[in-house]
Design a protein around this motif. Structure first.
Motif, PDB file in Angstrom:
ATOM      1  N   ARG A  89      21.390 -37.690 -76.334  1.00 33.04           N
ATOM      2  CA  ARG A  89      21.899 -38.435 -75.165  1.00 33.04           C
ATOM      3  C   ARG A  89      22.343 -39.810 -75.669  1.00 33.04           C
ATOM      4  NH1 ARG A  89      22.774 -37.589 -69.956  1.00 33.04           N
ATOM      5  NH2 ARG A  89      22.690 -39.497 -68.685  1.00 33.04           N
ATOM      6  N   LEU A 105      15.626 -43.943 -74.071  1.00 38.78           N
ATOM      7  CA  LEU A 105      16.768 -44.860 -74.190  1.00 38.78           C
ATOM      8  C   LEU A 105      16.489 -46.204 -73.512  1.00 38.78           C
ATOM      9  CD1 LEU A 105      19.879 -42.518 -73.802  1.00 38.78           C
ATOM     10  CD2 LEU A 105      19.277 -43.911 -75.784  1.00 38.78           C
ATOM     11  N   ARG A 106      15.554 -46.222 -72.561  1.00 41.65           N
ATOM     12  CA  ARG A 106      15.236 -47.487 -71.890  1.00 41.65           C
ATOM     13  C   ARG A 106      14.501 -48.447 -72.832  1.00 41.65           C
ATOM     14  NH1 ARG A 106      12.256 -44.926 -67.375  1.00 41.65           N
ATOM     15  NH2 ARG A 106      13.839 -43.469 -66.581  1.00 41.65           N
ATOM     16  N   ALA A 141      21.391 -43.678 -79.236  1.00 39.47           N
ATOM     17  CA  ALA A 141      21.264 -42.308 -78.717  1.00 39.47           C
ATOM     18  C   ALA A 141      19.807 -41.897 -78.845  1.00 39.47           C
ATOM     19  CB  ALA A 141      22.142 -41.348 -79.502  1.00 39.47           C
ATOM     20  N   GLU A 185      24.019 -43.659 -75.413  1.00 37.85           N
ATOM     21  CA  GLU A 185      24.267 -44.832 -74.561  1.00 37.85           C
ATOM     22  C   GLU A 185      24.759 -45.945 -75.469  1.00 37.85           C
ATOM     23  OE1 GLU A 185      21.236 -44.697 -70.898  1.00 37.85           O
ATOM     24  OE2 GLU A 185      21.332 -46.658 -71.917  1.00 37.85           O
ATOM     25  N   GLY A 186      26.054 -46.142 -75.524  1.00 39.04           N
ATOM     26  CA  GLY A 186      26.634 -47.167 -76.397  1.00 39.04           C
ATOM     27  C   GLY A 186      26.369 -46.851 -77.863  1.00 39.04           C
ATOM     28  N   GLN A 194      16.237 -39.886 -71.673  1.00 41.81           N
ATOM     29  CA  GLN A 194      16.609 -41.017 -70.820  1.00 41.81           C
ATOM     30  C   GLN A 194      15.510 -42.083 -70.825  1.00 41.81           C
ATOM     31  OE1 GLN A 194      17.529 -38.806 -67.364  1.00 41.81           O
ATOM     32  NE2 GLN A 194      19.711 -39.346 -67.411  1.00 41.81           N
TER      33      GLN A 194
END
Ligand code: C2E
Ligand code: CA
Ligand code: CA
Length: 515
Positions: free
Chosen positions: A148, A71-72, A154, A150-151, A68
């Motif tokens: 993980r 991903l930022r 990953a 996100e759009g 996470q």
């Protein structure tokens, strides 16, 4: 039924029963211990699998956290993002590498920075988790990768397989644990296999994480139950052995213990406590032994020798008199038959029988077997039946006495003069001999009336052609009187007391040698 098989028949159920009672606690205990071992293995496997799931969830939770954070930073260039990725690897426990993908292409890794390699998202279970046997960096160590998404982007967080295999080993050192992700599974050594692991034979359990798509499989290999019993249940096994032994011995003892007098007689019979004593019958003129009466004695383990008056009535009531007499016959035949030549032709051997005996089957066979033991020497087997307890004539008894007579067995009326047998009775049962009761013999020279009765009996016997035996002869005066009246056979303390078989045989041998 000969007594020996009777005895065996009684001993066998006693042994079988006692043994079963000894084995019962053992058997029951073994079943319980075995069942307990299985169920505690099952419980141990479940606890271990739950604990492993808890630990793997923690590891994967860390990995997800790292992903996470990574991903930022997908908007930054890889050069900046790499620092963040490396920081995650450094600070987050268990995470070995963190990579970023764009459109299923790895473009930035914590190890190499800028990178380019395609990624097959289809290999991830639920798009989220993948187990690999190794990669180009560590080809020999397994990895677990958490993805993980996100759009278009990953993040991939990788956990070193060694953490996983260490966890599988350390959570429970006795059980076997495996980690399954999709079609791959890992054993405690950290080896990765394709397909499904074989079910574990004992306590097999599967626990699927609620947070991540993996399953922990637990259980024990064959034989673990015995190790468990050896380790945990030995005192219980020893206790069961002791209980079994105590209960077996107690049953054996209780069975042998007599609750009633007739059971006590039965016990004594099984223990061989009834033995024959023999009292010689002697010729009134020359003192030759012409026969013997067999008298029963009870050699009681605590009371010592018990006379028949104390136990014969009970034996008659319980019906045990039949096997008891049979045992007596066996003992006499066993001891005397090898010395048949010492006895001489026509030697009398008298056994006391009760009226009860004549209505039970077996007497004829017992007499036949007894006589057969003494062939070729002809022995005169005499059954002594007390006058106080005469047999009631019936079809059964008539046939029995006819058969006994045809065998050559003689019938004597015992204690003659004390009861009230009639001439008709003596006739009907074809009586061969009368035994004058010792109360009349004791009155010789003392009481004129008794002597008179005695004279009448002797006279009657002469007329009926009956053999006559006087018992209880204790004095020379009695012997002389009886001899003068033509009583040929005498029995009493004047000559010999009843003696054990061995003493009787010894005396026979002495007499033979002296002749
Ligand atoms: P019985 O048949 O009248 O046996 C004779 C009894 O007189 C025996 O007693 C014997 O020891 C005793 N006796 C022998 N000589 C003398 C003597 O000179 N003086 C005195 N005072 N007594 C003498 P025992 O052995 O105590 O037997 C008692 C009774 O028990 C027997 O009386 C008989 O009726 C019965 N009995 C003994 N053995 C058996 C048996 O195997 N079966 C049955 N049904 N009854 C038995
Ligand atoms: Ca007798
Ligand atoms: Ca008598």
């Amino acid at each position: 039924m000969p007594l020996r098989s009777y005895t065996r028949r009684r001993l066998v159920p006693r042994l079988v029963f006692s043994l079963s009672m000894a084995l019962l606690p053992l058997l029951l205990g073994s079943v319980i211990i075995y069942w307990q071992a299985l169920s505690s293995l099952g419980a141990e496997a479940r606890t271990a699998a739950n604990e492993a799931v808890r630990l793997f969830d923690v590891m994967l939770g860390n990995a997800r956290g790292a992903a996470q954070v990574a991903l930022r930073h997908v908007d930054e260039g890889c050069a900046d993002a790499t620092l963040v990725l490396r920081e995650q690897v450094a600070v987050v426990p268990f995470v070995r590498s963190v990579n970023l993908t764009r459109d299923d292409t790895i473009y930035c890794t914590s190890l190499f920075g800028d990178y380019e390699a395609p990624l097959d998202a289809g290999l991830y279970v639920a798009g989220e988790l993948r187990m690999m046997a190794g990669n180009e960096v560590t080809p020999h160590y397994a990895l677990l990768i958490l993805r993980r998404v996100e759009g278009r982007f990953a993040a991939l967080s990788t956990i070193d397989g060694r953490y996983l295999s260490n966890t599988l080993q350390l959570v429970d050192q006795r059980s076997d644990l495996q980690l399954r992700v999709g079609q791959q599974w890992m054993d405690e050594e950290g080896r990765v296999f394709d397909g499904n692991p074989a079910a574990l034979p004992l306590g097999h359990v599967e626990r699927t994480s609620r947070r991540f798509p993996y399953t922990v499989i637990g259980g024990f290999p064959e034989g673990a139950q015995w190790q468990h019993i050896r380790r945990d249940s030995l005192p219980l096994v020893a206790l069961m052995l002791m209980l079994g032994g105590v209960s077996g011995i107690a049953c054996y003892w209780l069975w042998g213990r007599s609750a009633t007098p007739s059971l006590e007689l039965e016990r004594a019979l099984l223990a061989g406590e009834f033995v024959p004593y023999l009292q010689p019958l002697v010729n009134a003129r020359d003192g030759r032994w012409v026969g013997a009466e067999v008298l029963m004695r009870w050699i009681h383990p605590r009371e010592g020798m018990v006379g028949p008056d104390l136990f014969i009535p009970m034996a008659e009531r319980s019906g045990l008199i039949v096997p008891m007499t049979r045992e007596l016959m066996h003992q006499v035949a066993d001891a005397l038959a090898p010395h048949g030549h010492l006895l001489g032709q026509g030697f009398h051997l008298g056994f006391n029988i009760s009226a009860r005996h004549c209505t039970e089957p077996g007497l004829f066979g017992d007499c036949r077997d007894f006589q057969a033991r003494f062939l070729p020497h002809r022995l005169e087997l005499t059954l002594e039946l007390t006058e106080r307890e005469l047999i009631v004539s019936s079809e059964v008894t008539d046939e029995l006495f006819d058969n006994l007579h045809s065998l050559g067995v003689k019938l004597a009326i015992d204690d003659f003069g004390t009861g009230n047998s009639s001439l008709a009775y003596l006739h009907r049962f074809k009586v061969d001999a009368l035994k004058i009761d010792k109360s009349f013999v004791a009155m010789i020279g003392v009481d004129a009336l008794s002597s008179h009765i005695l004279d009448s009996i002797v006279e009657l016997c002469g007329k009926l052609d009956l053999m006559i035996i006087a018992e209880g002869v204790e004095t020379e005066q009695q012997r002389a009187y009886l001899a003068s009246r033509g009583v040929e056979v005498l029995q009493g303390y004047l000559f010999d007391r009843p003696m054990p078989l061995a003493a009787f045989i010894e005396a026979l041998q002495r007499r033979q040698g002296g002749r």
